[in-house]
Design a protein around this motif. Structure first.
Motif, PDB file in Angstrom:
ATOM      1  N   MET A 272       0.836  -1.198   0.000  1.00 14.37           N
ATOM      2  CA  MET A 272       0.000   0.000   0.000  1.00 14.37           C
ATOM      3  C   MET A 272       0.873   1.250   0.000  1.00 14.37           C
ATOM      4  O   MET A 272       1.809   1.365   0.779  1.00 14.37           O
ATOM      5  CB  MET A 272      -0.865  -0.039   1.271  1.00 14.37           C
ATOM      6  N   ASP A 273       0.571   2.186  -0.897  1.00 15.07           N
ATOM      7  CA  ASP A 273       1.341   3.427  -0.963  1.00 15.07           C
ATOM      8  C   ASP A 273       1.175   4.226   0.320  1.00 15.07           C
ATOM      9  O   ASP A 273       0.128   4.183   0.965  1.00 15.07           O
ATOM     10  CB  ASP A 273       0.859   4.289  -2.139  1.00 15.07           C
ATOM     11  N   ALA A 274       2.202   4.964   0.667  1.00 11.90           N
ATOM     12  CA  ALA A 274       2.124   5.822   1.849  1.00 11.90           C
ATOM     13  C   ALA A 274       1.261   7.038   1.538  1.00 11.90           C
ATOM     14  O   ALA A 274       1.317   7.593   0.435  1.00 11.90           O
ATOM     15  CB  ALA A 274       3.519   6.260   2.260  1.00 11.90           C
ATOM     16  N   ASN A 275       0.473   7.459   2.512  1.00  9.17           N
ATOM     17  CA  ASN A 275      -0.240   8.728   2.398  1.00  9.17           C
ATOM     18  C   ASN A 275       0.764   9.873   2.474  1.00  9.17           C
ATOM     19  O   ASN A 275       1.862   9.711   3.007  1.00  9.17           O
ATOM     20  CB  ASN A 275      -1.274   8.848   3.520  1.00  9.17           C
TER      21      ASN A 275
ATOM     22  N   ARG B 217       7.132  13.899  11.225  1.00  6.02           N
ATOM     23  CA  ARG B 217       6.278  13.972  10.035  1.00  6.02           C
ATOM     24  C   ARG B 217       5.017  13.152  10.278  1.00  6.02           C
ATOM     25  O   ARG B 217       5.103  11.995  10.711  1.00  6.02           O
ATOM     26  CB  ARG B 217       7.038  13.441   8.825  1.00  6.02           C
ATOM     27  N   HIS B 218       3.880  13.763  10.000  1.00  8.41           N
ATOM     28  CA  HIS B 218       2.590  13.105  10.201  1.00  8.41           C
ATOM     29  C   HIS B 218       1.897  12.946   8.851  1.00  8.41           C
ATOM     30  O   HIS B 218       1.586  13.941   8.190  1.00  8.41           O
ATOM     31  CB  HIS B 218       1.724  13.925  11.157  1.00  8.41           C
ATOM     32  N   ARG B 219       1.656  11.701   8.489  1.00  9.57           N
ATOM     33  CA  ARG B 219       0.978  11.420   7.224  1.00  9.57           C
ATOM     34  C   ARG B 219      -0.514  11.245   7.454  1.00  9.57           C
ATOM     35  O   ARG B 219      -0.963  10.984   8.577  1.00  9.57           O
ATOM     36  CB  ARG B 219       1.573  10.156   6.590  1.00  9.57           C
TER      37      ARG B 219
ATOM     38  N   PHE C  71      -9.470   3.788   1.862  1.00 11.13           N
ATOM     39  CA  PHE C  71      -9.034   2.893   2.941  1.00 11.13           C
ATOM     40  C   PHE C  71      -9.984   3.079   4.129  1.00 11.13           C
ATOM     41  O   PHE C  71     -10.234   4.205   4.562  1.00 11.13           O
ATOM     42  CB  PHE C  71      -7.599   3.224   3.349  1.00 11.13           C
TER      43      PHE C  71
ATOM     44  N   LYS D 191      -8.000  11.790   8.488  1.00 10.98           N
ATOM     45  CA  LYS D 191      -7.399  10.877   9.473  1.00 10.98           C
ATOM     46  C   LYS D 191      -5.889  11.014   9.408  1.00 10.98           C
ATOM     47  O   LYS D 191      -5.292  10.888   8.338  1.00 10.98           O
ATOM     48  CB  LYS D 191      -7.814   9.432   9.165  1.00 10.98           C
TER      49      LYS D 191
ATOM     50  N   ASP E 275      -2.611   9.287  10.009  1.00  8.40           N
ATOM     51  CA  ASP E 275      -2.292   7.853  10.028  1.00  8.40           C
ATOM     52  C   ASP E 275      -1.804   7.343  11.381  1.00  8.40           C
ATOM     53  O   ASP E 275      -2.037   6.188  11.732  1.00  8.40           O
ATOM     54  CB  ASP E 275      -1.171   7.532   9.023  1.00  8.40           C
ATOM     55  N   ASP E 276      -1.068   8.208  12.108  1.00  8.19           N
ATOM     56  CA  ASP E 276      -0.444   7.752  13.350  1.00  8.19           C
ATOM     57  C   ASP E 276      -1.276   8.070  14.576  1.00  8.19           C
ATOM     58  O   ASP E 276      -0.863   7.788  15.700  1.00  8.19           O
ATOM     59  CB  ASP E 276       0.959   8.346  13.485  1.00  8.19           C
TER      60      ASP E 276
END
Lengths: 335, 335
Positions: free
Chosen positions: A1-4, A19-21, A42, A278, A280-281
């Protein structure tokens, strides 16, 4: 799955620290994507960000016809409140009107989110009760649904209980797709939370903001809930919280709700757009910075609104001695 | 820039909730990479994870010859302590030996990290002092460096002060590359923190663990510091903390240190390997799960060590009522 993509970052001195994706979607009631970044298909757990959708069961079950919830009680049903006096008293009063008590709440007890309320409780030598739980207003609303349906309320937090089935139907109606037990967990307050695509939650908020495609009573209910939340923003969160500040500044034009683990949902009502975001973390501060970045880009803020959004978007990071040493700020497509 | 891999994740029910990306490197003293994931050449702020490197200035300046720091004082110099009695008393005693007082500490005051110590202080009606700051032991060590160098200690936290120049030289010596003002910020305790590649910090811990390439007095100093930290693991962190539990379980074989914003550094001493790990988003719990995953994979843990690492790697997530509803766990190359 590609990173956001990176949607928020922190700096320290002259270098990046964190860093927040994440992903976000701004969608209209037809499902047309106005703007987005990352994987919006997703499935994510919406957590408390969709309390207003869950509160629609008050209208679907006609609890509203039986108990005539006040706007304040509807705002509290949509709330992650901070356990301040108006929150605790508001929920206690609703329970009294329902002929129930704090013992009927199945959300569990935690100390008030508001520091002053927490300190006051401790200094009075009192333990927190389920009334102080940030979800107690939502649970009060759910108890009213159970009573209106004529079912025993005990166990109303369980996934197969009639109350949670009604809540699930309300969510499915506005997001326009079925929820699945294969992507289901238990929320902090013990009710089920179902994961669904970010895109669907964004569309659901647009549907609630416009009423499009809803039966007339549900469309009216959605409007009442958004009116109540935006009219009583202190009840939906608490003193100084970003949601309260944003809704106060926008004067009814934006309905905004935080959810645990970095979720933000809401509607830019005058445009008829819903949004969902959202981190991710799960970082809450980063998700608030992202949210402010989203609203700066897509809500056409006026001067007062702009000032509030900018102060939420760009948060100073301080040393223990109080010197500013860095920033948290929106990044990438939300910069 | 490519995204780093997911190294930890949280689940709720039967679905993923949060994803934490990061990078890690396990490196020997020659700089040979034993294992890695993600971009290990990207400069990261090491924060408190390299307090043992900073403490090497005690040996470089011969403060050790003048003040004969006890092993407990060396452990406290490497510590992010929790403000419990042995921490506060240990630092107070060092300051007394140096002819200084709490007023000479420039780290600022914050409440003890340990909840019981925090409550006890509050119940006694006392305010936290700089002694309770988790960095007070490091600052005590830095004050001893200033005295040994014969300079005025006031302003010892500033980047251009002789003490911080000595600390910077010690770090540069063990990581084997120069630090740059172009990637520099201020740490929470007001001293400078320089970003450098993860790979270099990992190698630096291998250099400290083996002494390879260091002058004999610095090699002996590094050994004394790691011996002190692993002999007094409670002083380096606090009751129940992962670092304390890991070092207690490994009995001197692993030196482990947390740093703010998701950094973990240390050495698997019997193998002569150093390691460094950064969670991109700064989440501390996720970085601890990653760290435990790293040690499970690369430290050849025995039964007791294994049990501690597994309990740190896999952390239950509970509802407010205390039901387990999810997990935080290592993922991807650290699963």
């Amino acid at each position: 799955m590609d990173a956001n993509p990176v949607l928020a970052e922190t700096t320290r001195g002259n270098w990046i620290e964190n860093r927040h994706r994440g992903a976000f979607a701004v969608v209209d009631a037809n499902g047309t994507v106005i703007a987005s970044a990352g994987d919006i298909d997703f499935p994510i757990f919406p957590r408390s960000a969709i309390k207003s959708m869950q509160a629609l069961a008050i209208f679907g079950s006609d609890a509203i016809g039986e108990f005539h919830h006040s706007p304040q009680e509807l705002a509290l049903a949509c709330a992650s409140h901070h356990g301040e006096e108006p929150h605790v008293e508001g929920v206690a009063h609703l329970l009294e009107r329902l002929g129930l008590s704090v013992d009927d709440l199945e959300c569990g007890a935690h100390p008030p989110t508001n520091p002053a309320a927490r300190d006051a409780l401790r200094q009075a030598g009192l333990k927190p009760t389920a009334l102080h739980n940030n979800c107690s207003g939502k649970h009060g609303g759910m108890l009213s649904v159970g009573l209106a349906m004529g079912v025993a309320t005990k166990g109303y937090v369980e996934r197969e209980h009639a109350v949670q089935r009604a809540v699930r139907e309300a969510i499915e109606m506005v997001i326009g797709e079925p929820l699945s037990e294969e992507r289901c967990g238990t929320d902090g307050c013990s009710i089920p939370t179902f994961a669904a695509p970010l895109r669907a939650f964004a569309r659901g908020f647009a549907v609630m903001a416009t009423g499009r495609g809803l039966p007339p009573d549900m469309a009216a209910g959605a409007r009442q809930l958004f009116d109540a939340a935006t009219q009583y923003p202190l009840l939906v969160a608490g003193t100084g919280h970003a949601d309260t500040r944003i809704m106060s500044a926008f004067g009814g034009r934006v309905m905004q709700k935080i959810g645990a683990e970095g979720v933000q949902c809401g509607a830019i009502r005058d445009k008829g757009w819903g949004y969902a975001l959202k981190c991710d973390d799960g970082n809450m501060a980063a998700s608030q910075s992202m949210l402010a970045g989203l609203l700066l880009n897509y809500s056409d803020p006026e001067a007062d609104e702009l000032a509030v959004l900018q102060s939420i978007a760009n948060r100073p990071i301080n040393s223990v001695r109080g010197a500013q040493v860095g920033w948290l700020r929106p990044a990438g497509p939300l910069a």
